[in-house]
Design an enzyme around this catalytic site. Structure first.
Site, PDB file in Angstrom:
ATOM      1  CB  CYS A 281      -0.881   0.020   1.231  1.00 43.78           C
ATOM      2  SG  CYS A 281      -1.849  -1.477   1.386  1.00 43.78           S
TER       3      CYS A 281
ATOM      4  NE  ARG B 241       4.619   2.211  -1.051  1.00 47.64           N
ATOM      5  CZ  ARG B 241       5.799   2.088  -0.459  1.00 47.64           C
ATOM      6  NH1 ARG B 241       6.856   2.645  -0.985  1.00 47.64           N
ATOM      7  NH2 ARG B 241       5.934   1.401   0.648  1.00 47.64           N
TER       8      ARG B 241
ATOM      9  CD1 TRP C 139      -0.464  -5.465  -4.281  1.00 43.92           C
ATOM     10  CD2 TRP C 139      -0.262  -6.415  -2.254  1.00 43.92           C
ATOM     11  NE1 TRP C 139      -0.055  -6.757  -4.458  1.00 43.92           N
ATOM     12  CE2 TRP C 139       0.077  -7.366  -3.236  1.00 43.92           C
ATOM     13  CE3 TRP C 139      -0.205  -6.791  -0.918  1.00 43.92           C
ATOM     14  CZ2 TRP C 139       0.461  -8.664  -2.915  1.00 43.92           C
ATOM     15  CZ3 TRP C 139       0.179  -8.081  -0.600  1.00 43.92           C
ATOM     16  CH2 TRP C 139       0.507  -9.004  -1.597  1.00 43.92           C
TER      17      TRP C 139
ATOM     18  CG  ASN D  26       2.326   0.387   3.811  1.00 47.05           C
ATOM     19  OD1 ASN D  26       2.068  -0.787   3.553  1.00 47.05           O
ATOM     20  ND2 ASN D  26       3.471   0.955   3.453  1.00 47.05           N
ATOM     21  N   GLY D  27       0.801  -1.813   6.036  1.00 47.90           N
ATOM     22  CA  GLY D  27       1.366  -2.798   6.961  1.00 47.90           C
ATOM     23  C   GLY D  27       0.311  -3.807   7.375  1.00 47.90           C
TER      24      GLY D  27
ATOM     25  CD  GLU E 265      15.169 -11.537 -13.296  1.00 52.45           C
ATOM     26  OE1 GLU E 265      14.830 -12.146 -12.279  1.00 52.45           O
ATOM     27  OE2 GLU E 265      14.733 -10.415 -13.589  1.00 52.45           O
TER      28      GLU E 265
ATOM     29  CE  LYS F  13      11.410  -9.276 -14.523  1.00 53.25           C
ATOM     30  NZ  LYS F  13      12.401  -9.287 -13.498  1.00 53.25           N
TER      31      LYS F  13
ATOM     32  CD  GLU G 258       7.860  -9.717 -12.454  1.00 56.49           C
ATOM     33  OE1 GLU G 258       7.392  -9.353 -11.370  1.00 56.49           O
ATOM     34  OE2 GLU G 258       9.065  -9.574 -12.744  1.00 56.49           O
TER      35      GLU G 258
ATOM     36  CG  HIS H 281      16.627 -36.492 -13.451  1.00 54.43           C
ATOM     37  ND1 HIS H 281      17.059 -37.784 -13.263  1.00 54.43           N
ATOM     38  CD2 HIS H 281      17.683 -35.809 -13.970  1.00 54.43           C
ATOM     39  CE1 HIS H 281      18.342 -37.873 -13.631  1.00 54.43           C
ATOM     40  NE2 HIS H 281      18.732 -36.691 -14.067  1.00 54.43           N
TER      41      HIS H 281
ATOM     42  CE  LYS I 277      10.278  -1.371  -9.122  1.00 55.54           C
ATOM     43  NZ  LYS I 277      10.863  -2.461  -9.957  1.00 55.54           N
TER      44      LYS I 277
HETATM   45  O1  M6R Z   1      12.961  -4.167  -4.015  1.00 57.87           O
HETATM   46  P1  M6R Z   1      13.532  -5.542  -3.996  1.00 57.87           P
HETATM   47  O2  M6R Z   1      14.656  -5.722  -4.942  1.00 57.87           O
HETATM   48  O3  M6R Z   1      13.922  -5.992  -2.617  1.00 57.87           O
HETATM   49  O4  M6R Z   1      12.358  -6.476  -4.492  1.00 57.87           O
HETATM   50  C1  M6R Z   1      12.495  -7.854  -4.540  1.00 57.87           C
HETATM   51  C2  M6R Z   1      11.400  -8.483  -5.351  1.00 57.87           C
HETATM   52  O5  M6R Z   1      10.149  -8.200  -4.790  1.00 57.87           O
HETATM   53  C3  M6R Z   1      11.418  -8.023  -6.807  1.00 57.87           C
HETATM   54  O6  M6R Z   1      12.633  -8.277  -7.417  1.00 57.87           O
HETATM   55  C4  M6R Z   1      10.292  -8.740  -7.613  1.00 57.87           C
HETATM   56  O7  M6R Z   1      10.583 -10.091  -7.733  1.00 57.87           O
HETATM   57  C5  M6R Z   1      10.112  -8.081  -8.981  1.00 57.87           C
HETATM   58  N1  M6R Z   1       8.731  -7.931  -9.278  1.00 57.87           N
HETATM   59  C6  M6R Z   1      10.727  -8.869 -10.074  1.00 57.87           C
HETATM   60  O8  M6R Z   1      10.552  -8.296 -11.321  1.00 57.87           O
END
Ligand code: M6R
Length: 590
Positions: free
Chosen positions: A2, A27, A73, A97-98, A461, A465, A468, A484, A585
């Protein structure tokens, strides 16, 4: 997670709140709301979905000089208006937030006292609890009430609060969840991070855990450990400005494209000006902790450090590490990698490391963020503000730093020429057309990513990408692991993306590709130029050739096509690339 904002001052609060919320929308974007004082009454407006939906409900001509706002969020309860913030119970209206972890027993206690609840949220319970304390202690200053509540609440929170009957003040309470206060000319801005009001003020201060603030039009009172103390402000560098799309359709594309320019910038900082990095060779144990993309960068770091040394590096997902048995002492180093510097799990690992007397080093993008502030040493990755939820340039910046640390660790002479030629190589890959591959992927249910050793990490990675931002299920496997189990998933035309930059295993991976090809897979091969003497053209359907580079810089090159394949597939699917569903984010809850 949030995002929260607050404004008090001489200008109309409504446009300020909406602007702040738009800047914080990265956020959380499930729902949004604002509350403000008008003729001593509190007006509440909420809406499910984006800030734009909320804006339609607001009359910006309505004048108010004090207000709060929230972009949600969801953690507790569905995405419906009742669960969105601000919450209002009795005389209290607040944004949060929290997570209040003990909200269920508190809710029961309050229900027994006659309170009823409209939402499923922990926040409404916190709101009711403050109202209850206020009713019980009518003569007590509200800052004292906040102190009492902070002793009761378990969990993480940042609250910005309006109290009916005190229409010239804004109250703030925070623990663990980040909160900053920007100082303008006879006005104050409250926000989850300073990006919200970068254009309004560069002067700000960051609240510490359990801080309470009482903010009036032209005065701010900060209470820490029961006493009022003066607050010290920081000034943000002038060159930090609000991000803009610069003619790109999405921030993700803009940020992918920026990578070549950024590499030149990092080359200037580290190779030309010779900025020194901390010495990490003096430790007996190194644990790297991170989440998501940053965790993948950590795995690359481990690979590169171990490559030319006998030293073993451990890499952990932060949400696991925080609960496991750690083997730390004063001779250990814990490296926390984080773009935002606010990730709750990573932050808690740093606290754990400190408790166990280990030294802590942050590799962080956001200046002065919570993790950066508590680490013993920090290397800022200088990737600039990353807006897209899918991390791209922050990842390459982390690898860049780790590649230098690894070479220093193993006393390798850094080949400056390799780094100097890197921007052009990256640029060329960015210019390629990935839409044909995207078209192959959009209709598929699953995509598999194969690689060995460092290429397997890059594929983790690449797969993250893709999933997500396109919502296509994808998984990365070490190529040798396929037979396997996972090979049973391969059917006619199942897309398999394979990466080969590791010479020692190139031929082995090619054999694995032949195995999936024989079972009908649609193979997209990403391969380093000249890595095998002759390449059998029947093993792939699409090929992307990568320019040669050394092992330290190769993961920066090989991730570019993977980022762009994900981007163009999402573009063709027509989904919201910069704000993928369910994601945020900055992950400030566990
Ligand atoms: O801000 P941070 O690098 O600590 O965030 C870590 C992950 O939440 C972040 O990398 C997330 O996996 C991204 N959405 C990946 O694209």
């Amino acid at each position: 997670m949030c995002g929260i904002v607050g404004y008090i001052g001489k200008n109309n609060a409504l446009p300020k709140l909406i602007k702040g919320l738009k800047r914080l929308e990265y956020r959380g974007y499930d729902s949004a709301g604002i509350a403000y004082f008008k003729n001593k009454e509190i007006i509440l407006k909420k809406s499910v979905g984006r800030i734009a939906n909320l804006e339609e409900k607001i009359n910006l001509q309505d004048e108010s000089f004090i207000g709060i706002g929230h972009t949600r969020w969801a953690t507790h309860g569905k995405v419906v208006e009742e669960n969105s913030h601000p919450h209002q119970v009795g005389n209290i209206t607040l944004v949060h937030n929290g997570i209040i972890e003990n909200y269920l027993p508190l809710k029961k206690e309050l229900q027994e006292k006659g309170y009823s609840f409209k939402s499923e949220t922990d926040t409404e319970v916190a709101c009711a609890y403050l109202d209850y304390l206020l009713e019980k202690n009518k003569k007590m200053p509200f800052t004292e009430i906040l102190k009492q509540a902070a002793n009761t609440f378990i969990g993480s929170f940042a609250f910005v609060i309006l109290v009916k009957g005190i229409d010239n003040q804004l109250f703030v309470l925070k623990r663990e969840s980040p909160l900053v206060i920007g100082i303008g000319n006879k006005e104050f801005y409250v926000a989850s991070d300073f990006q919200a009001y970068l254009e309004e003020t560069k002067e700000y201060f960051i609240l510490e855990d359990n801080d309470i603030c009482q903010i009036e039009n032209n005065a701010l009172h900060l209470y820490r450990e029961g006493k009022e103390i003066p607050y010290k402000t920081n000034i943000l560098e002038d060159n930090i400005s609000s991000p803009s799309l610069n003619n790109n359709k999405h921030y993700m594309l803009k940020e992918i494209k920026e990578q070549s320019v950024l590499i030149s910038k990092w080359n200037k900082i580290y190779l030309e000006k010779g900025k020194e990095l901390p010495d990490i060779t003096k430790y007996k144990r190194i644990d790297i902790i991170a989440c998501g993309t940053a965790y993948h960068a950590g795995l690359i770091g481990k690979y590169l450090i171990e490559k030319n040394t006998d030293f073993e590096v451990n890499v952990y997902v932060a949400s696991e590490y925080r609960y496991q048995k750690v083997h730390l002492n004063k001779e250990s180093l814990v490296i926390a990698i984080s773009q935002s510097g606010e990730t709750a799990d990573t932050l808690s690992c740093v606290k754990l490391a400190k408790k166990n007397n280990a030294k802590t080093l942050g590799i962080i993008n956001v200046y002065n963020s919570s993790i950066a502030r508590i680490c013993d040493e920090v290397i800022y990755t200088n990737a600039g503000i990353e807006v897209s939820v899918a991390s791209t340039k922050a990842y390459t910046s982390q690898i860049y730093i780790l590649s230098l640390l690894a070479q220093e660790f193993s006393q390798q002479k850094i080949d400056k020429n390799t780094y100097t030629t890197l921007p052009q190589k990256v640029e060329k890959l960015i210019e390629k057309d990935y839409t044909k591959i995207g078209r192959q992927l959009i209709t598929k249910k699953d995509v598999f990513f194969l690689g060995r050793r460092i290429d397997y990490i890059s594929m983790l990675e690449g797969s993250l990408k893709l999933k997500e931002i396109t919502y296509i299920h994808s998984e990365a496997f070490p190529a040798g692991e396929l037979k396997h189990g996972p090979i049973s998933l391969i059917e006619e035309k199942t897309p398999v993306i394979s990466l080969i930059t590791d010479k020692t295993t190139a031929l082995k991976t090619i054999s694995n590709i032949k195995e999936v090809k024989a079972r009908g897979a649609y193979v997209i091969l990403i391969i380093k130029e000249g890595i095998v003497p002759t390449l059998d053209k029947t093993i792939y359907d699409e090929i992307i050739t990568l320019p040669p580079s050394d092992d330290y810089t190769m993961p920066i090159i090989s991730i570019i096509p993977l980022q762009l394949i994900a981007y163009y597939t999402a573009l063709l699917k027509g989904v919201d690339i910069d704000k993928p569903r369910n994601l945020a984010k900055s992950v400030t809850v566990e």
